[in-house]
Design a protein around this motif. Structure first.
Motif, PDB file in Angstrom:
ATOM      1  N   UNK A   1       0.907  -1.203   0.063  1.00 28.80           N
ATOM      2  CA  UNK A   1      -0.052  -0.237  -0.113  1.00 28.80           C
ATOM      3  C   UNK A   1       0.899   1.328  -0.119  1.00 28.80           C
ATOM      4  N   UNK A   2       1.986   1.253   0.608  1.00 22.91           N
ATOM      5  CA  UNK A   2       2.877   2.293   0.651  1.00 22.91           C
ATOM      6  C   UNK A   2       3.476   2.607  -0.836  1.00 22.91           C
TER       7      UNK A   2
ATOM      8  N   UNK B   1       2.159   1.729  -3.659  1.00 21.26           N
ATOM      9  CA  UNK B   1       0.875   2.221  -4.283  1.00 21.26           C
ATOM     10  C   UNK B   1       0.601   3.626  -4.143  1.00 21.26           C
ATOM     11  N   UNK B   2       0.652   3.971  -3.041  1.00 18.54           N
ATOM     12  CA  UNK B   2       0.459   5.172  -2.526  1.00 18.54           C
ATOM     13  C   UNK B   2       1.479   6.088  -3.084  1.00 18.54           C
ATOM     14  N   UNK B   3       2.694   5.775  -3.099  1.00 15.47           N
ATOM     15  CA  UNK B   3       3.738   6.806  -3.515  1.00 15.47           C
ATOM     16  C   UNK B   3       3.353   7.076  -5.179  1.00 15.47           C
TER      17      UNK B   3
ATOM     18  N   UNK C   1       0.783   6.501  -6.639  1.00 18.11           N
ATOM     19  CA  UNK C   1      -0.441   7.569  -7.191  1.00 18.11           C
ATOM     20  C   UNK C   1      -0.222   8.934  -6.794  1.00 18.11           C
ATOM     21  N   UNK C   2       0.492   9.196  -5.642  1.00 21.56           N
ATOM     22  CA  UNK C   2       0.689  10.691  -5.284  1.00 21.56           C
ATOM     23  C   UNK C   2       1.625  11.297  -6.505  1.00 21.56           C
TER      24      UNK C   2
ATOM     25  N   UNK D   1      -0.548  12.149  -9.096  1.00 24.38           N
ATOM     26  CA  UNK D   1      -1.200  13.332  -9.121  1.00 24.38           C
ATOM     27  C   UNK D   1      -0.490  14.848  -9.138  1.00 24.38           C
TER      28      UNK D   1
ATOM     29  N   UNK E   1       2.297   3.726   8.339  1.00 24.59           N
ATOM     30  CA  UNK E   1       1.635   4.938   8.470  1.00 24.59           C
ATOM     31  C   UNK E   1       1.810   5.725   9.907  1.00 24.59           C
TER      32      UNK E   1
ATOM     33  N   UNK F   1       6.852  12.065   3.261  1.00 23.93           N
ATOM     34  CA  UNK F   1       6.192  10.894   3.082  1.00 23.93           C
ATOM     35  C   UNK F   1       4.662  10.883   3.671  1.00 23.93           C
TER      36      UNK F   1
ATOM     37  N   UNK G   1       2.736  13.326   3.406  1.00 21.34           N
ATOM     38  CA  UNK G   1       1.943  14.240   2.384  1.00 21.34           C
ATOM     39  C   UNK G   1       1.588  12.803   1.273  1.00 21.34           C
ATOM     40  N   UNK G   2       2.771  12.311   0.942  1.00 22.98           N
ATOM     41  CA  UNK G   2       2.756  11.183  -0.124  1.00 22.98           C
ATOM     42  C   UNK G   2       1.615  10.213   0.283  1.00 22.98           C
ATOM     43  N   UNK G   3       1.451   9.704   1.387  1.00 18.73           N
ATOM     44  CA  UNK G   3       0.470   8.819   2.029  1.00 18.73           C
ATOM     45  C   UNK G   3      -0.725   9.457   2.305  1.00 18.73           C
TER      46      UNK G   3
ATOM     47  N   UNK H   1      -2.088  11.950   0.740  1.00 16.87           N
ATOM     48  CA  UNK H   1      -2.717  12.295  -0.609  1.00 16.87           C
ATOM     49  C   UNK H   1      -2.225  11.302  -1.590  1.00 16.87           C
ATOM     50  N   UNK H   2      -2.591   9.978  -1.422  1.00 15.36           N
ATOM     51  CA  UNK H   2      -1.795   9.077  -2.283  1.00 15.36           C
ATOM     52  C   UNK H   2      -3.299   8.290  -2.684  1.00 15.36           C
TER      53      UNK H   2
END
Lengths: 311, 254, 254, 311
Positions: free
Chosen positions: A292-293, A295-297, A299-300, A303, B103, B152, B154-156, B158-159
């Motif tokens: 998930x980390x 993936x989020x990186x 996705x960010x 954006x 997180x 990190x 912000x990245x997580x 707003x991810x």
């Protein structure tokens, strides 16, 4: 065919091959296998040592161990980068490790049971690794050779630190501490000798690798060199190695030593060592838990890219 | 123990225990680069802890060095804030701290780095020269930690939807423990009362949360008292691990 | 330490460490009835461990009582099988054992109870009267454990798709460690070599697995050596917790 | 109305009400709230004590603590059963606990920080609980009264064990151990006094409960009784309680004691104590993690039922 001959000629002349140069597919594959295996070993190697960071006996030793484990991660990082120059991505290599397809050094399938194991790993395991790796600083593939120069420098530092910590315990420690060191040496000695791989007669890949300058010295030669270098250090420490057959051979100007338990060697290589399953489980868990980390990186970053385009 | 020594010890223990928790990540991070970064932050904090503990030992004047203070006190004598002793995952209290939640770890790192940056900045002008020197050196380190952790967050935040949910959940867990960041008294000429940092910390935190699209929970009346030695149930388990060798091999030289 | 003492100690430590792991469940079971049952099994095993440790101390003749043996040895001197020291969840080795997996716990309980039933049954006729007495008393207890755990194994194996998957995963993790159940030598007149139990244990296990609709993994060549003091990396963390008070307050009376 | 009057008359006559008897809705609700709250307290109470099972200092103490925690689970079990006789299921009650709607004793929102806390909980917390509960053995609702008789008997046993363990430390222990006991008394004294609830003047539910024979003695009366019984025990132990206002009042034949910090009391009751969040998180985690187990047990039972029908 002409290209292949030209390549071989360069190798014979002692030239270094760069990433952009043409190379035979088998040379490329062999290198990727070897470099990624080495990178994986650094990554998996963080686990047995990491196991003792939270229990280090002094803040100084904690800092040294934490820095060492960090260095190992760093080695992994630039070895993966060296392998990537050959056209294989880090994700592909990671996938091969996690699925059990790729190998890593079997030594990390043994558990670290006492604090002395940390010192002994520095002394014997890093010592053996350096013995294996120093010749690779002259490896024919230049990016790998360059990575190994840095790795070897840091490994030597780790080895000295490990030895120094054992020396402290043996010279200033309690009887219990001394017994702990001897016990650790007893457990790590044979696995360390196994780090040089099967006997030359059972090592089929070696010949081609030697010819290509990927490997520079044979397994048995390195093993002998390691024993000869290590026994005097053991004497200074005041520990013995668990080998009744060990004896100085004045004629060979070397130590004779006993037979390795090859059944154990192959059992551990084959996945049935004390910690094989746990090491892979730990790496898989870290990877899966981190999905998930990553993936989020991603996705960010997307954006942000969209925002920048819009701006 | 006088107020000055206690003041230094609270900061020293906070850095020490923060480092200890972070070091549990070694080899288990979501990406290799973060294995390096987390180890790096843990190392910096450990260095800060060592300098501060040594100084606290000198102030105390009972001949205790960094290791005696780090390894041979009883739980009730540790003065760190509870925030840093919480497990790396928002687990149940008697869970032993096995899990690792990136997180929660990242949010805590950011909160601590902003706070340490504010505190070390002020401590640079402490009349205690030793403390001022440690602060000046540490300030550079925590600036980097703050930058790295905030990025990190912000990245997580707003991810992805999942990452935002995880970050929000972690924030909700940590939120009441932030209260202790502003709980300690100051000592004239040595360092400020922590509540002098509160407005600036909350302003910066609010900005970061906004950028990370996270929602601040409503104010909590919880009063964590780690700085008075009243810890969470996690602390004892952590210390059992941390002190193991020193307790089991008394008189050893390492 | 002579063979007879070692023989008793291996069993004593196995009961002790098994009990210690089970006791981590207190207050966290999936249903209240299982909180009671798991505590009950842990209590019985603890009682067995105490009797066996006391007896081992007498055999050793060095004046060590149950607590000195339980709390003041080094890790390498514990002789339990590795199976019982594994965390309650199939976690990574340096995970600290925080998690609790009811599937793994239940399967291990069943495997251990079947094994202890076979072993205690034989030990009833030991020429060591003390050991025979302990075995006779313990046999009644482990029969109940076996029944209770086996029922759960069947219920969870032949329950939902999810529960079967969890049980199968737990079985795959534990499987190689079962090898150590048959690894210890016997001592003439005292007790059988453990491999004398193997055929019967495997037959009973196969029956149970069939009833639970679980698949036996292929044979593993792993050779766990906890009975020789070569433990997993979990053991040290467990002992740091278990020994904490005795190590931190030497000479205390509790 | 006639039924209500008859009910009141029975209560006044000291009769016991059974599950099958008619009862006013408010009586039923009050009982369910009180009994389930008591059951929840037993369940949550397993957590702070369970926290020390793996660290108990001797095998004997480990066995005692494990058995005690098991007993608490047992109390929870028969208290839930008593509440179920009033028509509320265990699942409903559990749901109310997990969502934070139902209360449990606030004392369990304090952490157990040292081993001495275990002894002090036995002595003071179980002592206070018994003081609260003994009158309930004569509660007008018979199933609750019967459960309380058994609970009280076991709690007394726990209290004696707790006191005995403190006595051992105070009489035979090291200075460090004695300091540990005193520290634990200092931390648990006031929270124990808070266990009797708000002062009578702030306890609105009490009057109705007294009239119905659900409650038999007021909060302040019980609190005074507890202090009077406990201080002589503290003297024997050789510990002091952290109350400078504590003084024997010969006129009242009772101890005077200081003011409770009601702000703290209400903060903890309101969810902001040191461990409120963690206790609920732990219970929720156990429940959520156990969902697959409960589902599987149900599924298996259904399969068995189908098989039996088919046979």
């Amino acid at each position: 065919l002409a290209r292949e001959e030209a390549f071989e000629a360069r190798i014979d002349a002692g030239d270094f091959i760069e990433a952009k140069d043409w190379m035979p597919e088998h040379y490329r594959k062999t290198l990727v296998r070897q470099i990624s295996q080495h990178a994986h070993s650094e990554i998996v190697g963080m686990l047995p040592e990491g196991n003792w960071i939270t229990r280090a006996p002094t803040l100084k030793r904690k800092a040294i161990l934490l820095a060492k484990v960090q260095d190992e991660g760093g080695h992994g990082l630039y070895l993966y980068a060296a392998a990537e120059t050959l056209g294989t991505s880090r994700d592909e290599m990671t996938e091969a490790l996690l699925s059990g397809k790729a190998k890593y050094s079997s030594i990390f399938n043994y558990p670290t049971l006492t604090w002395a194991d940390i010192g002994v790993i520095g002394w014997l395991v890093d010592g053996a690794a350096i013995m294996n790796q120093v010749p690779l600083c002259r490896c024919s593939y230049a990016p790998y050779a360059r990575a190994m120069i840095r790795v070897c420098r840091e490994e030597s530092f780790h080895q000295r630190q490990g030895y120094e910590s054992l020396l402290t315990m043996m010279q200033k420690g309690t009887d219990q501490q001394k017994a702990m060191v001897q016990d650790a040496v007893d457990r790590w000695w044979w696995p360390s000798l196994m780090m040089f791989g099967p006997a030359d007669k059972d090592s089929p890949n070696s010949e081609q690798s030697m010819r290509w300058g990927i490997k520079r010295v044979t397994n048995d030669q390195l093993r002998q060199k390691f024993v000869d270098a290590t026994i005097p250090q053991a004497d200074i420490l005041g520990v013995t190695v668990p080998d009744p057959a060990l004896k100085w051979n004045a004629e060979r100007d070397s130590y004779d030593f006993g037979d390795i338990d090859w059944a154990e060697f192959w059992r551990v290589v084959g996945g049935e060592g004390p910690c094989n399953r746990e090491r892979l489980a730990a790496r898989n868990k870290a990877w899966d838990d981190g999905a998930w980390v990553r993936d989020a990186a991603l996705a960010h970053a997307r954006k942000q890219a969209v925002k920048q385009e819009a701006a | 123990m006088d107020a000055k020594t206690t003041y230094v010890l609270r900061l020293a223990d906070t850095c020490l225990i923060h480092s200890q928790r972070l070091s549990e990540w070694a080899g288990h991070a979501p990406v290799l680069e973060e294995d390096l970064a987390l180890a790096n932050i843990a190392l910096d904090l450990l260095g800060q802890a060592r300098a501060l503990l040594t100084h606290a030992g000198q102030l105390e004047g009972a001949g205790r060095d960094e290791d005696q203070l780090a390894f041979l006190r009883e739980e009730r004598d540790y003065r760190n804030i509870i925030l840093v002793e919480l497990p790396n995952a928002a687990a149940s209290p008697s869970d032993g701290g096995g899990g690792r939640d990136f997180a929660l770890t990242t949010l805590r790192n950011a909160a601590m780095a902003i706070w340490l940056e504010l505190l070390f900045d002020r401590l640079q002008t402490s009349l205690d020269n030793e403390l001022a020197g440690i602060a000046a050196k540490s300030l550079k380190e925590v600036r980097y930690h703050r930058q790295h952790s905030s990025d990190w967050v912000v990245r997580l935040g707003d991810g992805t939807d999942e990452s935002r949910a995880r970050m929000q959940a972690a924030l909700n867990v940590l939120w009441p423990y932030f209260n202790e960041l502003f709980a300690a008294d100051g000592v004239d000429g040595v360092g400020p009362a922590w509540d002098e940092l509160e407005d600036e910390w909350r302003a910066r935190w609010a900005t970061l949360m906004q950028e990370a699209t996270l929602t601040l929970p409503r104010e909590s009346a919880m009063q964590p008292r780690g700085i008075d030695g009243i810890h969470s149930e996690h602390m004892g388990h952590m210390l059992a691990t941390m002190q193991f060798l020193q307790r089991s091999y008394p008189g050893g030289t390492w």
